[in-house]
Design an enzyme around this catalytic site. Structure first.
Site, PDB file in Angstrom:
ATOM      1  N   HIS A 140       0.802  -1.227   0.000  1.00 12.62           N
ATOM      2  CA  HIS A 140       0.000   0.000   0.000  1.00 12.62           C
ATOM      3  C   HIS A 140       0.839   1.284   0.000  1.00 12.62           C
ATOM      4  O   HIS A 140       0.550   2.232   0.739  1.00 12.62           O
ATOM      5  CB  HIS A 140      -0.945   0.015   1.200  1.00 12.62           C
ATOM      6  CG  HIS A 140      -2.024  -1.047   1.145  1.00 12.62           C
ATOM      7  ND1 HIS A 140      -2.470  -1.598  -0.014  1.00 12.62           N
ATOM      8  CD2 HIS A 140      -2.771  -1.631   2.142  1.00 12.62           C
ATOM      9  CE1 HIS A 140      -3.429  -2.478   0.250  1.00 12.62           C
ATOM     10  NE2 HIS A 140      -3.620  -2.531   1.549  1.00 12.62           N
ATOM     11  N   HIS A 213      -9.877   1.923   0.108  1.00  9.53           N
ATOM     12  CA  HIS A 213      -9.708   0.855   1.090  1.00  9.53           C
ATOM     13  C   HIS A 213     -10.766   0.904   2.197  1.00  9.53           C
ATOM     14  O   HIS A 213     -10.462   0.676   3.371  1.00  9.53           O
ATOM     15  CB  HIS A 213      -8.296   0.932   1.681  1.00  9.53           C
ATOM     16  CG  HIS A 213      -7.778  -0.372   2.197  1.00  9.53           C
ATOM     17  ND1 HIS A 213      -8.248  -0.966   3.338  1.00  9.53           N
ATOM     18  CD2 HIS A 213      -6.834  -1.212   1.714  1.00  9.53           C
ATOM     19  CE1 HIS A 213      -7.596  -2.097   3.546  1.00  9.53           C
ATOM     20  NE2 HIS A 213      -6.738  -2.269   2.568  1.00  9.53           N
ATOM     21  N   TYR A 215     -13.559  -0.431   4.592  1.00 10.05           N
ATOM     22  CA  TYR A 215     -13.987  -1.712   5.155  1.00 10.05           C
ATOM     23  C   TYR A 215     -15.501  -1.614   5.312  1.00 10.05           C
ATOM     24  O   TYR A 215     -15.990  -0.727   6.020  1.00 10.05           O
ATOM     25  CB  TYR A 215     -13.410  -1.920   6.556  1.00 10.05           C
ATOM     26  CG  TYR A 215     -11.942  -2.237   6.656  1.00 10.05           C
ATOM     27  CD1 TYR A 215     -10.969  -1.340   6.248  1.00 10.05           C
ATOM     28  CD2 TYR A 215     -11.517  -3.440   7.228  1.00 10.05           C
ATOM     29  CE1 TYR A 215      -9.626  -1.634   6.384  1.00 10.05           C
ATOM     30  CE2 TYR A 215     -10.168  -3.730   7.371  1.00 10.05           C
ATOM     31  CZ  TYR A 215      -9.236  -2.830   6.946  1.00 10.05           C
ATOM     32  OH  TYR A 215      -7.906  -3.113   7.090  1.00 10.05           O
ATOM     33  N   ASP A 284      -8.008 -13.151   1.072  1.00 12.83           N
ATOM     34  CA  ASP A 284      -7.151 -11.974   0.917  1.00 12.83           C
ATOM     35  C   ASP A 284      -6.503 -12.121  -0.459  1.00 12.83           C
ATOM     36  O   ASP A 284      -5.287 -12.244  -0.583  1.00 12.83           O
ATOM     37  CB  ASP A 284      -6.107 -11.913   2.044  1.00 12.83           C
ATOM     38  CG  ASP A 284      -5.480 -10.524   2.164  1.00 12.83           C
ATOM     39  OD1 ASP A 284      -5.737  -9.683   1.283  1.00 12.83           O
ATOM     40  OD2 ASP A 284      -4.739 -10.290   3.138  1.00 12.83           O
ATOM     41  N   GLU A 349     -11.414  -4.120  -3.006  1.00 11.81           N
ATOM     42  CA  GLU A 349     -10.543  -3.083  -3.570  1.00 11.81           C
ATOM     43  C   GLU A 349     -10.373  -3.311  -5.069  1.00 11.81           C
ATOM     44  O   GLU A 349      -9.682  -4.246  -5.476  1.00 11.81           O
ATOM     45  CB  GLU A 349      -9.176  -3.137  -2.878  1.00 11.81           C
ATOM     46  CG  GLU A 349      -9.246  -2.961  -1.373  1.00 11.81           C
ATOM     47  CD  GLU A 349      -8.086  -3.653  -0.678  1.00 11.81           C
ATOM     48  OE1 GLU A 349      -6.927  -3.310  -0.913  1.00 11.81           O
ATOM     49  OE2 GLU A 349      -8.343  -4.573   0.120  1.00 11.81           O
TER      50      GLU A 349
END
Ligand code: BGC
Length: 385
Positions: A140, A213, A215, A284, A349
């Site tokens: 990131h 990003h 959540y 992920d 994302e």
């Protein structure tokens, strides 16, 4: 009657003063909460830099609030099937929370969202070294990525429920080549669409991969997201090694826990004995979006059967990282004192694939001088009965 220019100037002054400026067409909306953009102070960093917030509100009362620090979306309020509004993104109550407990909540990540193997890549014969801030890898954008800098806001444009943030990243910042001028615009429409539109130019070739990003939890804040139903328009995904770097393969999802082509509860297969799930500690992974071509394409849909809230995702990007909040461990107390326990939020994302600078078979993430980077993602909010 005042000349138009005076009216615009007055509106500008009111905006600067933190007063809500409503759109011309909203005369019928309730006076206390008209659609439009509200600009306000959000706090100060330790060095005295002021951070501002911009609240966009549409005619149906949907409201998104974003701040100049990290271009972070700090709240996103949408109705459930009973019409009750709730905040569907994780975050903190104040600026100090975002600074002290960085978890990329709601931020724009860059210059390169996601991982670059061993913090190294070679471009036009030159090798660049980046911070290894995630085990052996770069994540990131580095130690001080775009999520930890203050962006400049454009004055709100008359008539548009949008806000534009700009950030100029210096040549060599976090090890990346080229002075990069980046921009993100958040726009909320009366069709209940929230669009993220990114653009950038550079003076030297550089990798770039910007994403949002946030959540999400479409249910009760603090509860887990395992009952949320996810659809991803992806026939393939990019399996990872033990450090979450893609192996380079584009593997079929068919017959695996990664098949979300039909709406499936996130928790339905997350505990399966699957090597890829073990490596990710859950989901992920980057999914390869199936629909090809230019323009916005359907990427997926998230739905919470409990509240009825739904969120469609459309994007111009070739991939989407589905992260099931596996690193949330109950140590962060977020908005309203809610403890963000294991898997109480998930990220979707939209992006180019992780580690693209080192993977020649992946779509390129290299931006060259004279070219403009463009990326667009739209979330559409609704309810199911
Ligand atoms: C990554 C996760 C990481 C998280 C940090 C996600 O984009 O895929 O591995 O832990 O960001 O917030």
């Amino acid at each position: 009657m005042k000349p138009i220019s005076t009216t615009i100037a007055l509106a500008g002054i009111l905006v600067l003063a933190g007063v809500r400026v409503s759109r011309g067409s909203q005369a019928a909306a309730p006076a206390a909460s008209p659609a439009g953009v509200t600009r306000a102070a959000f706090g100060k960093l330790a060095d005295g830099t002021a951070v501002e917030s911009f609240t966009l509100r549409n005619a149906h009362g949907i409201e998104v609030r974003a701040i100049t620090y990290g271009a972070i979306i700090v709240s996103l309020r949408v109705p459930d099937r009973a019409g009750k509004f709730g905040d569907i993104v994780l975050g903190n109550d104040d600026l100090a929370g975002y600074v002290d407990k960085p978890a990329y909540f709601g931020a724009v990540v860059g210059r390169y969202g996601n991982r670059i193997a061993k913090g190294r890549f070679t471009l036009d014969g030159k090798t660049y070294t980046l911070a290894t801030n995630n085990g052996p890898n770069h994540l990131h954008g580095g130690v001080r990525g775009f999520d930890k800098v203050v962006w400049k806001a454009d004055p709100p444009a008359a008539g548009a429920t949008s806000v534009t943030f700009r950030y100029t990243s210096a040549d060599g910042e976090e090890g990346y080549p080229g002075k990069l001028s980046a921009r993100v615009t958040y726009t909320l429409t009366d069709k209940n669409e929230l669009t993220f539109e990114y653009s950038a130019t550079t003076d030297k070739a550089t990798p770039i991969n910007l994403t949002q990003h946030s959540y999400f939890n479409l249910g009760t804040p603090g509860s887990d997201i395992l009952g949320h139903e996810l659809t991803l328009e992806a026939d393939r995904y990019t399996p990872v090694d033990a450090t979450l770097i893609p192996t380079g393969q584009l593997a079929p999802v068919s017959g695996t826990p990664f098949d979300f082509r039909k709406p499936t509860a996130i928790g339905a297969r997350i505990a399966q004995d699957d090597e890829q799930l073990k490596r990710g500690g859950g989901y992920d992974h980057n999914f390869v979006l199936t629909a090809a071509g230019d323009g916005l394409r359907r990427a997926g849909r998230l739905a919470d059967p409990g509240t009825g809230r739904t969120m469609e995702i459309l994007t111009t990007e070739p991939g989407i990282q589905f992260y099931s909040g596996n690193f949330l461990d109950g140590t962060i107390k977020g908005k309203g004192g809610v403890v963000y326990k294991y898997r109480s939020g998930l990220c979707l994302e939209t992006q180019h694939f992780p580690d693209s600078p080192n993977q020649p078979s992946f779509p390129s993430t290299i931006l060259r001088p004279g070219k403009e980077y463009h990326s667009k993602t739209t979330l559409v909010f609704g309810v199911s009965r």
